[in-house]
Design a protein around this motif. Structure first.
Motif, PDB file in Angstrom:
ATOM      1  N   ARG B  10       0.913  -1.107  -0.036  1.00 18.95           N
ATOM      2  CA  ARG B  10       0.198   0.007  -0.064  1.00 18.95           C
ATOM      3  C   ARG B  10       0.847   1.220   0.022  1.00 18.95           C
ATOM      4  O   ARG B  10       0.436   2.404  -0.494  1.00 18.95           O
ATOM      5  N   ARG B  13       1.944   1.877  -3.481  1.00 19.15           N
ATOM      6  CA  ARG B  13       1.108   2.663  -4.168  1.00 19.15           C
ATOM      7  C   ARG B  13       0.474   4.060  -3.627  1.00 19.15           C
ATOM      8  O   ARG B  13       0.613   5.090  -4.462  1.00 19.15           O
ATOM      9  N   LEU B  16       3.537   6.144  -5.495  1.00 12.97           N
ATOM     10  CA  LEU B  16       2.922   6.199  -6.973  1.00 12.97           C
ATOM     11  C   LEU B  16       1.828   7.203  -6.888  1.00 12.97           C
ATOM     12  O   LEU B  16       1.929   8.161  -7.914  1.00 12.97           O
ATOM     13  N   ARG B  17       0.874   7.407  -6.028  1.00 13.97           N
ATOM     14  CA  ARG B  17      -0.086   8.340  -6.075  1.00 13.97           C
ATOM     15  C   ARG B  17       0.441   9.874  -5.651  1.00 13.97           C
ATOM     16  O   ARG B  17      -0.006  10.674  -6.349  1.00 13.97           O
ATOM     17  N   GLY B 114       7.647   3.284  -4.934  1.00 14.61           N
ATOM     18  CA  GLY B 114       6.374   3.590  -5.503  1.00 14.61           C
ATOM     19  C   GLY B 114       6.312   5.089  -6.597  1.00 14.61           C
ATOM     20  O   GLY B 114       5.972   4.947  -7.509  1.00 14.61           O
ATOM     21  N   PHE B 118       6.205   5.116 -10.779  1.00 17.21           N
ATOM     22  CA  PHE B 118       5.301   5.830 -11.163  1.00 17.21           C
ATOM     23  C   PHE B 118       5.634   6.400 -12.680  1.00 17.21           C
ATOM     24  O   PHE B 118       4.807   6.671 -13.734  1.00 17.21           O
TER      25      PHE B 118
END
Lengths: 277, 268
Positions: B10, B13, B16-17, B114, B118
């Motif tokens: 998580r 992620r 990444l976000r 992460g 991206f």
């Protein structure tokens, strides 16, 4: 300040503020002696490694684009010294995104000085002198190892290049900062203009493809910081539009790149909406 | 165990976000990578041409592949020295991170990986496309280099995060680790083969580079993806990267444990 003119004349007072600020920055930098020394060593190392990168490519082959390993020393040294001095005075403009993201840029608006002038005097990176020193040593070697037939125009070009190159790189830092108002979180954006320009400037322009020649010759005119002056000093013909006589347009290149820089800066400042504070 | 893994995934992620919130940054990154790539390609291709078309095992197409694959990987691998752990050590935020029921090192590396990953869609692929459209580049015709190349690039991304974490955690000892970061960036990117491919360097310099993790960050995945190293040699490259990853991770873990006992947070 303008509302209460000083009998001694308001102009010296305006400059005195900048002098006091810059003096305090220099003293602040110099008072932390150990970080100052290690930072200087680090900056000198940057200069040496970048020189080795250029040197390795040329020594692996002999001559590239009409420049042998001695001739490229001159191109490298002129561009490197110009970049370091421009960086010394204007390089910290690339911390603008930090002010933008934290919303602290607004503080600068409260003070009665132009924003750009405040940001430029917000720091001075004396350690970059160490890197410029590497450039000066290489310049000495270049002037020693190239068989230069000194004439007055050639000596004048050397002086002109040393004066104007820093101004060109300073303008590129301002361009990059202007664009930062739009990109905000893109630390690599200034690199394309500034470090990218420097990287291009230490290679002979004869190897660049056409569009790069236009861009680095006339838009972000780094060809004027190393390659073109070197053509005059070494009496080499040059290539295409980037030929030897163009080198004498150096002052015009400075004016044009500063025009672009101030335009981009103004556009950026107009775009800025404030940090919401 | 499974739930711990889920937490780290998580965090990947989240990283990444975080990065995806700044789409213009990716565009700017491609612009910078492409600009540097064009300059790098012009000087290195001119060098190949002036050497008569072959220079230390490179011809024009394979040199172009070196240039553009290395440029495309920069956004993923981030060979600069900066890291979140360095920033949060400087600000004191790390004190909060140390009391969370999560391994600080694992959390930081997950987030960092992460952020790096991206870049695949908006940075790596467009940069390669710029290369293909401008100078052209050699791409292998077999499947293996791509499969192994993805593995090698992934190892490089995680290794880079682990190295920068170990570097950043030195901030537990020295308040301002920026000098060390400069050193890492300059020496590291040079020995990783960012601007000059390692085969162009003299042998002693290549030997020096081989004694550091830096070639595993960039030269290794570039060699595998561009098909310069194939077959058993490619597996050996991946294994070598894996060993450096274990070493860097172990070093980071030791430093974290030793440093946490020593760390002083300034301010109240």
């Amino acid at each position: 300040m303008a509302s209460a003119p000083d009998p001694a004349g308001p102009r010296p007072t305006a400059w005195a503020a900048y002098r006091a600020v810059l003096g305090s920055r220099v003293r602040a930098r110099a008072s932390y002696r150990i970080p100052f020394i290690t930072d200087s060593l680090g900056a000198g190392l940057v200069g040496i490694v970048e020189f080795v990168e250029t040197f390795l490519v040329f020594s692996a082959t002999g001559a590239i684009g009409g420049f042998d390993v001695h001739a490229i020393l001159l191109v490298f040294a002129l561009a490197e010294i110009g970049f370091c001095l421009g960086d010394l005075a204007f390089g910290h403009l690339d911390s603008l995104p930090e002010y933008l993201r934290a919303g602290t840029l607004d503080i600068f608006y409260l003070r009665p000085q132009p924003l750009l002038a405040q940001l430029v005097t917000s720091d001075i990176s004396l350690r970059r002198l160490a890197r410029a020193a590497v450039g000066v040593v290489i310049l000495g070697v270049a002037l020693w190892t190239n068989a230069i037939m000194w004439t007055i125009p050639r000596a004048a070009m050397l002086v002109l290049a040393l004066v104007c190159s820093p101004l060109i790189y300073a303008a590129l830092f301002v361009c990059a900062a202007g664009v930062q108002f739009f990109t905000v979180n893109a630390p690599e954006m200034p690199n394309a203009f500034t470090y990218g320009g420097r990287y291009a400037a230490v290679t002979p322009a004869s190897v660049w493809p056409g569009p790069l020649r236009i861009f680095f010759g006339f838009v972000a005119p780094v060809a004027f910081t190393g390659y073109l002056p070197a053509l005059v000093i070494l009496d080499l013909p040059g290539v295409g539009v980037l030929a030897q006589p163009l080198a004498w347009g150096l002052p015009l290149a400075v004016v044009s790149v500063w025009g672009i820089a101030l335009l981009l800066w103004r556009t950026g400042v107009r775009h800025y909406q404030g940090g919401g504070g | 165990m499974r739930s711990t893994l889920a937490v780290y995934l998580r965090l990947v992620r989240v990283g990444l976000r975080t990065q995806s919130a700044y789409p213009l940054a990716a565009v700017a990154g491609v612009a910078a990578n492409a600009m540097f790539g064009l300059i790098k390609a012009s000087i290195l291709l001119a060098a190949v041409a002036s050497a008569g078309g072959a220079l230390r095992g490179y011809d024009a197409a394979t040199m172009a592949a070196y240039v553009w694959v290395s440029q495309a990987l920069i956004g993923l691998v981030q060979p600069w020295g900066g890291s979140q752990i360095a920033a949060s050590t400087r600000s004191g935020q790390v004190a909060v991170e140390l009391v969370r029921p999560l391994d600080v090192q694992g959390a930081h590396i997950a987030d960092d990986v992460g952020r790096g990953l991206f870049g695949v869609l908006p940075r790596t692929l467009p940069t390669l496309a710029v290369g293909a459209l401008t100078t052209g580049l050699f791409l292998p015709h077999a499947l293996a280099p791509y499969v192994l190349g993805v593995g090698s690039a992934l190892l490089a991304v995680v290794l880079s995060s682990a190295c920068r974490y170990a570097l950043g955690v030195l901030g537990f000892w020295v308040v301002d680790a920026r000098g060390l970061q400069t050193l890492y960036m300059v020496v590291g990117s040079f020995l990783a083969g960012l601007f000059v491919p390692l085969p162009l360097m003299p042998h002693w310099l290549q030997a020096l580079a081989a004694a550091t993790p830096f070639p595993s960050l960039l030269m290794a995945p570039v060699d595998v993806i561009s098909g310069r190293v194939t077959g058993p040699a490619a597996y050996a490259v991946l294994a070598h990267q894996g060993l450096w990853l274990i070493a860097a991770w172990a070093l980071g873990a030791v430093l974290t444990r030793a440093g946490a006992r020593r760390l002083e947070i300034q301010g109240g």
